[in-house]
Design a protein around this motif. Sequence first.
Motif, PDB file in Angstrom:
ATOM      1  N   SER A  13       0.809  -1.221   0.000  1.00  0.00           N
ATOM      2  CA  SER A  13       0.000   0.000   0.000  1.00  0.00           C
ATOM      3  C   SER A  13       0.844   1.274   0.000  1.00  0.00           C
ATOM      4  O   SER A  13       1.740   1.453   0.831  1.00  0.00           O
ATOM      5  N   ALA A  14       0.517   2.140  -0.937  1.00  0.00           N
ATOM      6  CA  ALA A  14       1.155   3.459  -1.021  1.00  0.00           C
ATOM      7  C   ALA A  14       0.352   4.462  -0.204  1.00  0.00           C
ATOM      8  O   ALA A  14      -0.054   5.526  -0.689  1.00  0.00           O
ATOM      9  N   SER A  15       0.114   4.119   1.051  1.00  0.00           N
ATOM     10  CA  SER A  15      -0.524   5.050   1.981  1.00  0.00           C
ATOM     11  C   SER A  15       0.459   6.178   2.287  1.00  0.00           C
ATOM     12  O   SER A  15       1.602   6.176   1.799  1.00  0.00           O
ATOM     13  N   TYR A  45       2.576  -3.038  -4.041  1.00  0.00           N
ATOM     14  CA  TYR A  45       1.217  -3.432  -4.423  1.00  0.00           C
ATOM     15  C   TYR A  45       0.260  -2.394  -3.893  1.00  0.00           C
ATOM     16  O   TYR A  45       0.185  -2.143  -2.681  1.00  0.00           O
ATOM     17  N   ASP A  46      -0.470  -1.762  -4.795  1.00  0.00           N
ATOM     18  CA  ASP A  46      -1.526  -0.822  -4.431  1.00  0.00           C
ATOM     19  C   ASP A  46      -2.485  -0.745  -5.612  1.00  0.00           C
ATOM     20  O   ASP A  46      -2.131  -0.231  -6.675  1.00  0.00           O
ATOM     21  N   TYR A 100      -4.811   1.110  -6.324  1.00  0.00           N
ATOM     22  CA  TYR A 100      -5.259   2.442  -6.709  1.00  0.00           C
ATOM     23  C   TYR A 100      -4.198   3.219  -7.479  1.00  0.00           C
ATOM     24  O   TYR A 100      -4.437   4.349  -7.898  1.00  0.00           O
ATOM     25  N   GLN A 143       5.417  -1.607  -9.570  1.00  0.00           N
ATOM     26  CA  GLN A 143       4.094  -2.125  -9.209  1.00  0.00           C
ATOM     27  C   GLN A 143       3.975  -3.584  -9.629  1.00  0.00           C
ATOM     28  O   GLN A 143       4.281  -3.936 -10.774  1.00  0.00           O
ATOM     29  N   THR A 192      -1.200  -0.924   4.596  1.00  0.00           N
ATOM     30  CA  THR A 192      -2.573  -0.713   4.148  1.00  0.00           C
ATOM     31  C   THR A 192      -3.473  -0.403   5.336  1.00  0.00           C
ATOM     32  O   THR A 192      -3.262  -0.921   6.438  1.00  0.00           O
ATOM     33  N   THR A 210      -9.724  -5.187   3.533  1.00  0.00           N
ATOM     34  CA  THR A 210      -8.326  -5.534   3.826  1.00  0.00           C
ATOM     35  C   THR A 210      -8.178  -6.403   5.065  1.00  0.00           C
ATOM     36  O   THR A 210      -7.071  -6.825   5.389  1.00  0.00           O
ATOM     37  N   ARG A 257     -10.924   4.393   1.593  1.00  0.00           N
ATOM     38  CA  ARG A 257      -9.690   3.693   1.242  1.00  0.00           C
ATOM     39  C   ARG A 257      -8.474   4.266   1.953  1.00  0.00           C
ATOM     40  O   ARG A 257      -7.349   4.141   1.498  1.00  0.00           O
ATOM     41  N   SER A 258      -8.721   4.917   3.085  1.00  0.00           N
ATOM     42  CA  SER A 258      -7.604   5.445   3.872  1.00  0.00           C
ATOM     43  C   SER A 258      -7.881   5.193   5.343  1.00  0.00           C
ATOM     44  O   SER A 258      -8.996   4.847   5.747  1.00  0.00           O
TER      45      SER A 258
END
Length: 339
Positions: free
Chosen positions: A166-168, A188-189, A191, A204, A221, A227, A337-338
Amino acid sequence: MTEPRRRPRAVLAMAPRTARQVLDDRALARLARLTDLDGGPVLDDLTTPAAHRALATAELLITGWGCPPVDRAALDAAPRLRAIVHTAGTVRHHITEACWERGIAVSSAAAANAVPVAEYTLAMILLANKRALDIARDHRAERRRVDWNERYPDAGNYRRTVGILSASAIGRRVMALLRPHDLDILLYDPYLTADEARALGARQVPLDELFATSDVVSVHTPLLPGTRGLVSRELLAALRTGGTLVNTARGAIVDQRALTDEVLAGRLYAVLDVTEPDLLPADSPLYDCDHVLLTPHIAGSTGGELRRLADLAIGEVDRYVHGRPFAHPVRPEILDRSA
């Protein structure tokens, strides 16, 4: 900090212990200069007559860990409320749909809290690849000269592969901290596009490939319905023998029973700052497992790092009283999604 254009009535809503730890005398003095800060008790219950008296004149609510839900009843008691500034990360526990319906502006110090989490993660990734904990344990037990290159030929960080789940906000900061090192970064993300991942210094890949090809996988994530249990038994089985899972997100994202089986068998390593439940029972085998580094949710802001949360939040208050938009707004459309 310039003099405020106006001084809105501000009320603190959080656990009293949170207020003592996050808002020191310097922070309170800054808030008092910017706002008409309510001098009554910190609110950890918004249903009491005392709380309703404080809310009746509040334009700004400064919240923190332990803030109760700001629901419709609380908002009915706060007809002048226009903004909420949160001195921590996620607002999911206290910002309700009623706040968005009322048009309340919301800010969060999540960006400040991301800094120590990313620093912790970087340190753990580098130490995991270096096999530092294994070697330290062996050295303490044997107390003699050993050829560590012979015993741990795969130790080290050069050209190792790190998978970021996740690219949070924290995931992005971790990738930025990893960039100076000679590591291959996978991401892996769902979005993000491949081009967006490349701009972050990562490649990616599908989720199964992330686990199958990484030496360390770091989980960033948010915990959402989709999730929960995302890191499944099958994905953990795909992680190479000797690989490490780092989790600073939420314990429920990982199938903990499957992970426990893997680390007790000695096949995988884990660095866990979060678990499910958050405090494991005293007889959990994870406490005594040599393949697990277990910390009690300290990756986020701890001790002196709490000052960073206060500074960001007070900066947002400064913007508000001078009529400027928040630099760190929370937008309802991305909450699904956050964190």
